[in-house]
Design an enzyme around this catalytic site. Structure first.
Site, PDB file in Angstrom:
ATOM      1  CB  CYS A  36      83.827  -3.022 -19.144  1.00  0.00           C
ATOM      2  SG  CYS A  36      84.481  -4.395 -20.090  1.00  0.00           S
ATOM      3  CG  ASP A  38      82.829  -7.380 -19.039  1.00  0.00           C
ATOM      4  OD1 ASP A  38      82.512  -7.706 -17.890  1.00  0.00           O
ATOM      5  OD2 ASP A  38      82.130  -6.667 -19.769  1.00  0.00           O
ATOM      6  CB  CYS A  63      78.780  -6.695 -23.173  1.00  0.00           C
ATOM      7  SG  CYS A  63      79.947  -6.154 -24.414  1.00  0.00           S
ATOM      8  CB  CYS A 107      83.455  -5.237 -26.368  1.00  0.00           C
ATOM      9  SG  CYS A 107      82.660  -3.982 -25.395  1.00  0.00           S
TER      10      CYS A 107
HETATM   11 FE1  FES Z   1      82.819  -5.266 -21.215  1.00  0.00          FE
HETATM   12 FE2  FES Z   1      81.785  -5.194 -23.600  1.00  0.00          FE
HETATM   13  S1  FES Z   1      81.282  -3.937 -21.934  1.00  0.00           S
HETATM   14  S2  FES Z   1      83.322  -6.473 -22.901  1.00  0.00           S
END
Ligand code: FES
Length: 211
Positions: A36, A38, A63, A107
């Protein structure tokens, strides 16, 4: 629509524990998710007499699951020995949160890996690594996957910015495909040095840029 998160996840998301940065932390790591894009950073301070985690904090750019897992994982790690902290699994974190939706597994893995890497970073910086394998180009490449290319939000390797890596007599030379006066050149150089320097057999890190 049914809300996919447990009450515990929501509670940790709304009131995350141990958020922030530890200045001059004894160990730190940043993990990015290829799924993702992140990121999560984990910082630890260690009591060297007992080898236990005396303080731990995290910063999340992810998230709700990522934030909740960062919160629970730091709670679980506090006061644990380095070995115990490294053994905390994403399953334990997810169970402590009352379960996470399957689609959110990556995540929670991110925060768990962040803690493990922060402990490893401490061990490397303090000569505590037991399994001392010589640093190879592959080792360096793996670490460069954890250095973000700020222009793309993905790491240097995946965005093809690593032109060359070579290792000679303890000196690691990395060539980055950007001009030396690029606005992010010094930040990238600093991050690369931070990731490679703690390796036990590395004496010097040289980061060069293409003209
Ligand atoms: Fe990226 Fe959860 S969707 S850390």
């Amino acid at each position: 629509m049914r809300f996919p998160y447990s009450e515990t996840v929501l509670e940790h998301f709304r009131h995350p524990r141990n958020v922030g940065k530890i200045e001059n932390a004894d160990g730190k790591a940043i993990e990015g998710s290829p799924a993702c894009g992140d990121m999560v950073s984990v910082y630890i301070n260690v009591d060297p007499k007992t080898n236990t985690i005396s303080d731990v904090k995290f910063e999340s750019y992810g998230c709700a699951s990522n934030i909740a897992t960062g919160s629970i994982i730091t709670e679980l790690a506090k006061g644990k020995t380095l070995d115990e902290a490294k053994k905390i699994t994403w399953k334990e974190a997810s169970e402590a949160l009352g379960g996470l939706p399957k689609i959110k597994a990556h995540c929670s893995v991110l925060a768990v890996e962040g803690l493990r890497s922060a402990v490893e970073n401490y061990e490397e910086r303090h000569g505590l690594v037991k399994d001392r394998k010589p640093t190879t180009v592959e080792t360096v490449r793996r670490r460069l996957k954890k250095v973000m290319n700020p222009m793309a939000g993905l790491d240097l390797v995946r965005t093809n910015l690593v032109r060359d890596i070579n290792i000679k007599n303890g000196t690691v030379r990395v060539v980055i495909d950007l001009p030396p006066d690029h606005q992010f050149a010094s930040a990238i150089k600093e991050e690369i040095t931070e990731k490679i320097e703690p390796l036990w057999d590395v004496k010097e890190v040289v980061v060069e840029f293409t003209e």
